[in-house]
Structures are given as structure tokens and as C-alpha cells.
Design a protein around this motif. Structure first.
Motif, PDB file in Angstrom:
ATOM      1  N   ALA A  52       1.041  -1.232   0.253  1.00  0.00           N
ATOM      2  CA  ALA A  52      -0.074   0.077   0.092  1.00  0.00           C
ATOM      3  C   ALA A  52       0.900   1.273   0.308  1.00  0.00           C
ATOM      4  N   SER A  53       2.075   1.202   0.630  1.00  0.00           N
ATOM      5  CA  SER A  53       2.827   2.416   1.155  1.00  0.00           C
ATOM      6  C   SER A  53       3.421   2.355  -0.621  1.00  0.00           C
ATOM      7  N   ILE A  54       3.911   1.478  -1.587  1.00  0.00           N
ATOM      8  CA  ILE A  54       4.636   2.088  -2.440  1.00  0.00           C
ATOM      9  C   ILE A  54       3.135   2.179  -3.632  1.00  0.00           C
ATOM     10  N   ILE A  55       1.826   1.507  -4.039  1.00  0.00           N
ATOM     11  CA  ILE A  55       1.240   2.346  -4.482  1.00  0.00           C
ATOM     12  C   ILE A  55       0.568   3.433  -4.456  1.00  0.00           C
ATOM     13  N   SER A  56       1.006   3.967  -2.688  1.00  0.00           N
ATOM     14  CA  SER A  56       0.689   5.362  -2.577  1.00  0.00           C
ATOM     15  C   SER A  56       1.894   6.424  -2.852  1.00  0.00           C
ATOM     16  N   GLY A  57       3.041   5.892  -2.956  1.00  0.00           N
ATOM     17  CA  GLY A  57       4.131   6.615  -2.983  1.00  0.00           C
ATOM     18  C   GLY A  57       4.259   6.655  -4.904  1.00  0.00           C
ATOM     19  N   THR A  58       3.404   5.736  -5.545  1.00  0.00           N
ATOM     20  CA  THR A  58       3.712   6.440  -7.580  1.00  0.00           C
ATOM     21  C   THR A  58       2.525   6.805  -7.228  1.00  0.00           C
ATOM     22  N   ASN A  59       1.355   7.156  -7.005  1.00  0.00           N
ATOM     23  CA  ASN A  59       0.569   7.383  -7.117  1.00  0.00           C
ATOM     24  C   ASN A  59       0.662   9.426  -7.283  1.00  0.00           C
ATOM     25  N   THR A  60       1.316  10.013  -7.291  1.00  0.00           N
ATOM     26  CA  THR A  60       0.659  10.573  -7.753  1.00  0.00           C
ATOM     27  C   THR A  60       1.278  11.444  -8.379  1.00  0.00           C
ATOM     28  N   PRO A  61       3.217  10.549  -9.227  1.00  0.00           N
ATOM     29  CA  PRO A  61       3.465  11.013 -10.061  1.00  0.00           C
ATOM     30  C   PRO A  61       2.549  10.397 -11.105  1.00  0.00           C
ATOM     31  N   ILE A  62       1.844   8.879 -10.762  1.00  0.00           N
ATOM     32  CA  ILE A  62       1.439   8.572 -12.327  1.00  0.00           C
ATOM     33  C   ILE A  62       0.039   9.575 -12.730  1.00  0.00           C
ATOM     34  N   ILE A  63      -0.552  10.096 -11.624  1.00  0.00           N
ATOM     35  CA  ILE A  63      -1.491  10.932 -12.021  1.00  0.00           C
ATOM     36  C   ILE A  63      -1.536  12.483 -12.730  1.00  0.00           C
ATOM     37  N   ARG A  64       0.590  12.331 -12.262  1.00  0.00           N
ATOM     38  CA  ARG A  64       0.325  13.704 -13.017  1.00  0.00           C
ATOM     39  C   ARG A  64       0.855  13.474 -14.554  1.00  0.00           C
ATOM     40  N   GLN A  65       1.002  12.269 -14.088  1.00  0.00           N
ATOM     41  CA  GLN A  65       1.530  11.936 -16.024  1.00  0.00           C
ATOM     42  C   GLN A  65       0.418  11.781 -17.132  1.00  0.00           C
ATOM     43  N   ALA A  66      -0.658  11.187 -16.045  1.00  0.00           N
ATOM     44  CA  ALA A  66      -1.944  11.450 -16.605  1.00  0.00           C
ATOM     45  C   ALA A  66      -2.780  13.152 -17.277  1.00  0.00           C
ATOM     46  N   LEU A  67      -2.405  13.788 -16.090  1.00  0.00           N
ATOM     47  CA  LEU A  67      -3.157  14.666 -16.250  1.00  0.00           C
ATOM     48  C   LEU A  67      -2.521  15.391 -17.544  1.00  0.00           C
ATOM     49  N   LEU A  68      -1.367  15.431 -17.568  1.00  0.00           N
ATOM     50  CA  LEU A  68      -0.481  16.207 -19.312  1.00  0.00           C
ATOM     51  C   LEU A  68      -1.113  15.380 -20.329  1.00  0.00           C
TER      52      LEU A  68
ATOM     53  N   LEU B 287      -5.645  20.439 -10.406  1.00  0.00           N
ATOM     54  CA  LEU B 287      -4.430  21.805 -11.120  1.00  0.00           C
ATOM     55  C   LEU B 287      -3.195  22.309 -10.227  1.00  0.00           C
ATOM     56  N   GLY B 288      -3.066  22.230  -9.583  1.00  0.00           N
ATOM     57  CA  GLY B 288      -1.861  21.737  -8.569  1.00  0.00           C
ATOM     58  C   GLY B 288      -0.654  21.066  -8.956  1.00  0.00           C
ATOM     59  N   LEU B 289      -1.170  19.502  -9.215  1.00  0.00           N
ATOM     60  CA  LEU B 289      -0.451  18.538  -9.898  1.00  0.00           C
ATOM     61  C   LEU B 289       0.237  19.007 -11.458  1.00  0.00           C
ATOM     62  N   LYS B 290      -1.718  19.604 -11.750  1.00  0.00           N
ATOM     63  CA  LYS B 290      -0.704  20.652 -13.823  1.00  0.00           C
ATOM     64  C   LYS B 290       0.064  21.660 -13.537  1.00  0.00           C
ATOM     65  N   ARG B 291       0.269  22.270 -12.467  1.00  0.00           N
ATOM     66  CA  ARG B 291       0.975  23.495 -13.022  1.00  0.00           C
ATOM     67  C   ARG B 291       2.105  23.389 -11.892  1.00  0.00           C
ATOM     68  N   SER B 292       2.337  22.871 -11.304  1.00  0.00           N
ATOM     69  CA  SER B 292       3.474  22.594 -10.539  1.00  0.00           C
ATOM     70  C   SER B 292       4.092  21.259 -10.332  1.00  0.00           C
ATOM     71  N   SER B 293       5.155  20.314  -9.765  1.00  0.00           N
ATOM     72  CA  SER B 293       5.840  18.922  -9.181  1.00  0.00           C
ATOM     73  C   SER B 293       4.703  18.787  -8.638  1.00  0.00           C
ATOM     74  N   ALA B 294       5.134  17.471  -8.728  1.00  0.00           N
ATOM     75  CA  ALA B 294       4.341  16.250  -7.583  1.00  0.00           C
ATOM     76  C   ALA B 294       4.442  16.805  -6.174  1.00  0.00           C
ATOM     77  N   VAL B 295       5.721  16.788  -5.799  1.00  0.00           N
ATOM     78  CA  VAL B 295       5.613  17.261  -4.476  1.00  0.00           C
ATOM     79  C   VAL B 295       4.500  18.036  -3.723  1.00  0.00           C
ATOM     80  N   ASN B 296       4.261  19.440  -4.596  1.00  0.00           N
ATOM     81  CA  ASN B 296       3.113  20.627  -4.225  1.00  0.00           C
ATOM     82  C   ASN B 296       2.331  20.005  -3.771  1.00  0.00           C
ATOM     83  N   ALA B 297       1.482  18.922  -5.203  1.00  0.00           N
ATOM     84  CA  ALA B 297       0.963  18.528  -5.015  1.00  0.00           C
ATOM     85  C   ALA B 297       0.379  17.649  -3.664  1.00  0.00           C
ATOM     86  N   ALA B 298       1.320  16.881  -3.023  1.00  0.00           N
ATOM     87  CA  ALA B 298       1.193  15.783  -2.246  1.00  0.00           C
ATOM     88  C   ALA B 298       0.996  17.001  -1.323  1.00  0.00           C
TER      89      ALA B 298
END
Length: 159
Positions: free
Chosen positions: A17-33, A89-100
Motif C-alpha cells: 500500500a505504501s508503494i502504491i501510495s508513493g507512486t500515485n502522485t507522479p502517475i496522476i501528474r502524467q495522466a493529467l498532462l 490543478l496544482g499538480l498540473k501547474r507544479s511538481s508532484a511534491v507540491n500537489a502532495a
């Protein structure tokens, strides 16, 4: 012997679950692009609803007043739009860390609104736990900025 096996399974599941959660934000960022934000939000809301509706219809449960169902649906939709919409919206305009970091506000909003509107019992320990987790996460996210004692924005200030 059985307790040790179940503990090992629990630890493996927590790690997964931690691995999936950790990879969630970068995957969402790529999908939003690649996918428009409203369509992505709709898909992210509709797919679980489609999958869970048959389960809910086939499961025996207590009768719930229609008023409570309506309040829960409105509350859930508002929390989804507020938490995930702003995060997307934040993830699309900035880095994955800021969206997290933006996403870290969701448990705090959930607790506050559930006490306010759903009339759940206030729990000081739960609020303290959410606050400690939020502050700890913020320290991890902004730790490099604090350590170097200067603030630089590599992304958009809007994000």
C-alpha cells in the motif's frame, strides 16, 4: 504460528500500500498532462462508483434515511471537488511534491466538515493525530528549503 503468518501478511500488505501510495502522485501528474483535468476527475469518480454500485446493491445493510444519503452525497462530492480538484490543478501547474502537500489538507478538511455538518463526535486525539501527521509531512516536503535557508520556486507560483 498463525499469528506470525497473519502479521507477515499484514506487513507485506502495508508495504505494498505504501508503494502504491508513493507512486500515485507522479502517475496522476502524467495522466493529467495527457488527459483534460475535468475528464480525468470524472473518470476517477465514475469508475469506482460503477464498480462499487453492484456490491452495495447486493449487500444486506440497515435502512438509511434518504436525508442522510443526500447529505453524504453532497458532502462527498464537495470534498472530492475541493480535495482532488484543487490537487489536480496544482499538480498540473507544479511538481508532484507540491500537489502532495495540497493533498495533505484533505484529512483535516474531512475531519472538520464531518464534525460540523455530519454531526460526528469531536475527538481531540484524532485531531491531534491529523495535525501531527500534517506538520510532519510538511516538514518532509519543505525540509530542503528549510535546510538551505533560501526559498526558490522551480515551478509555477500558481501551482
Amino acid at each position: 504460528m498463525i499469528k506470525q503468518k497473519s502479521r507477515r501478511i499484514a506487513v507485506v500488505l502495508i508495504i505494498l500500500a505504501s508503494i502504491i501510495s508513493g507512486t500515485n502522485t507522479p502517475i496522476i501528474r502524467q495522466a493529467l498532462l495527457t488527459i483534460p483535468t475535468p475528464l480525468f476527475g470524472l473518470l476517477r469518480l465514475a469508475i469506482p462508483l460503477i464498480l462499487l454500485t453492484p456490491v452495495m446493491l447486493l449487500t444486506k445493510r440497515k435502512k438509511i434515511k434518504l436525508r442522510y444519503i443526500a447529505v453524504a452525497m453532497v458532502f462527498g462530492l464537495l470534498m472530492y471537488v475541493a480535495g482532488n480538484g484543487l490537487s489536480y490543478l496544482g499538480l498540473k501547474r507544479s511538481s508532484a511534491v507540491n500537489a502532495a502537500a495540497i493533498g495533505l489538507l484533505q484529512p483535516l478538511f474531512m475531519f472538520t466538515f464531518s464534525v460540523q455538518f455530519m454531526r460526528e463526535k469531536f475527538n481531540a486525539q484524532l485531531l491531534l493525530g491529523i495535525g501531527i501527521a500534517f506538520v510532519g509531512s510538511i516538514l518532509v516536503v519543505f525540509g530542503p528549503l528549510i535546510a538551505h535557508q533560501h526559498i526558490t520556486f522551480n515551478g509555477s507560483i500558481l501551482g
